[in-house]
Write an enzyme that holds these catalytic residues in place. Structure first.
Site: not given
Length: 267
Positions: A61, A63-64, A132, A139, A157
């Site tokens: 999950s 944005s990347t 986050g 996950e 990161k």
């Protein structure tokens, strides 16, 4: 005369103000584009190097992951790959189906060949902070079902020690009725501040896909994270922590120039 001078002054002031705002927006857009370049580079390389035909793939999950699914879709179309995908969240499920990929679950595929996911932060030991976005439990379940966990991130990161860049704390998913005693016990054991995560687009706390709450523990210093994770998991009411200890095989870190650094424990 005085009114003309004042009007001219205000016109110049407004022109300068608009110019400064435009410059700020330009910098913001430029920085956002550079971050996306880094994320895309890491995601594409990871998919290129770890996805093979007839694999069962865990889809993380964040944005990347959008770029990873984009590249996976391209390879399926170009190479006629036969792969199935298991999501870690509602977002991941939507990404899989919207790209026309085969969607399955852990009931049908309890062992996955590879899991590709992001991270909020990682340290020199490849210990991760995740959650986050609120999907830490699913996950971790999917990650633990994979033969290898591949992490994709941008350079922001990467930290020597956890907490160096990520300041929002370690997410901990809890049963709603246990939120107060869990927070108090964590603070008593390790200090810092354990705060219930509140929603931004609705009144009240964030609710996970599992119907639970999230406590963000803002710790004070680095620790033996494997032991910390184990001790917090023993607190009644704790579902899972966002500490992923000794789970990642390697991490692909994208840079704004499109290059990618691959980090593994044996590197």
């Amino acid at each position: 005369m005085r009114n003309r001078i004042y009007s001219r002054f205000m016109l110049n002031y407004n022109v300068i103000a608009v110019s400064n705002i435009a410059k700020q927006l330009s910098r913001m857009c430029s920085n956002g584009n550079l971050v996306n370049v880094a994320k895309k580079a890491a995601a594409y390389r990871a998919v290129n190097e770890h996805v093979k035909d007839n694999q069962r793939i865990g889809i993380g999950s964040g944005s990347t992951i959008v770029f990873a699914v984009e590249r996976l879709h391209q390879r399926v179309q170009e190479e006629q790959l036969n792969v199935t995908c298991v999501p870690t969240s509602y977002q991941a499920r939507e990404l899989i189906t919207s790209h026309g990929l085969v969607l399955e679950d852990l009931d049908m595929n309890p062992v996955l060949d590879v899991v590709i996911d992001g991270a909020d932060e990682f340290d020199d030991d490849l210990t991760l902070i995740k959650g986050g976005g609120g999907c830490l439990t699913q996950e971790k379940i999917v990650a633990a079902s994979g033969k290898e966990l591949i992490i994709i991130t941008d350079g922001s990161k990467k930290s020597k020690l956890l907490g160096e860049h990520w300041k929002k704390g370690i997410p901990i998913e809890v049963i709603p009725m246990a939120r107060v005693p869990v927070a108090q016990k964590i603070q008593a054991m390790y200090g810092g501040e354990a705060v219930l995560r509140m929603a931004k687009s609705k009144a009240g706390p964030v609710v996970t896909d599992n119907g639970n709450f999230i406590i963000d523990w803002k710790f004070e210093k680095a620790a033996k994270w494997g032991l910390v994770h184990s001790n917090i998991k023993l607190i009644p009411g704790v579902v899972e922590t966002g500490l992923f200890v000794e789970m990642a095989r390697c991490i692909y870190v994208g840079n704004s120039d499109g290059t990618v650094e691959r980090i593994a424990k044996h590197d």
